[in-house]
Design an enzyme around this catalytic site. Sequence first.
Site, PDB file in Angstrom:
ATOM      1  CD  GLU A   1     -12.733  -6.923  10.146  1.00 52.96           C
ATOM      2  OE1 GLU A   1     -12.014  -6.526   9.515  1.00 52.96           O
ATOM      3  OE2 GLU A   1     -14.086  -6.666  10.011  1.00 52.96           O
TER       4      GLU A   1
ATOM      5  CD  GLU B   1      -6.819  -7.253 -11.028  1.00 53.42           C
ATOM      6  OE1 GLU B   1      -7.877  -7.815 -11.058  1.00 53.42           O
ATOM      7  OE2 GLU B   1      -5.877  -7.539 -11.340  1.00 53.42           O
TER       8      GLU B   1
ATOM      9  CB  SER C   1     -18.562  -4.874  14.529  1.00 49.00           C
ATOM     10  OG  SER C   1     -19.861  -4.884  15.091  1.00 49.00           O
TER      11      SER C   1
ATOM     12  CD  GLU D   1      -3.053  -0.843   1.761  1.00 43.91           C
ATOM     13  OE1 GLU D   1      -3.117  -0.018   2.849  1.00 43.91           O
ATOM     14  OE2 GLU D   1      -4.034  -1.702   1.899  1.00 43.91           O
TER      15      GLU D   1
END
Length: 182
Positions: A118, A137, A112, A95
Amino acid sequence: MDLTETKLSSELKFHGVIVDLHTDMVRLPDGRTAGREKITHPGGVAILPLEEDGRVILVEQFRYVIGKTLLEVPAGKLEPGEDPRPAALRELEEEVGVLPDKLEDLGYLYVSPGISTEVIHLYLATGLRPGTRHPDEDEFLAIHRIPFRTLLDQTMRGEITDAKTAALVLKTALLRQREETP
């Protein structure tokens, strides 16, 4: 008091590329039953890259789900079973095009926990050196370098609304404060 809810049944309602949605029936601590919806997610990593001059490298990107562009720390999804540390190194280079000499583990957060499995693993990256930037991409990012103090002020004023970024900024501020205090 035991607050545990015990799963009685689970039904997969949706299988996606990133998440799955289940509806479960659970037994409550008092013996009654209730329904629960659960999103399973492989987790992710988030990294605060802190340069020698005190600036933080951030990414700006459009977040389709909320319909806004956000300023965030570099971050990414874990592959199922992937170790978070190598994933953090990968996402940092992909990144923003840097590699750290030091990658400090600052713990993890449940994103959450009322609806999702997660977990985001948080890292502070220092001793940055050039790497090769190569975003996915379908990833369109603008890079920003902001003084840490400015970013902390923006976080405290509520201008940084991405939770993982706010958590990393606040954890890093406290860590730096503790290191400066004898």
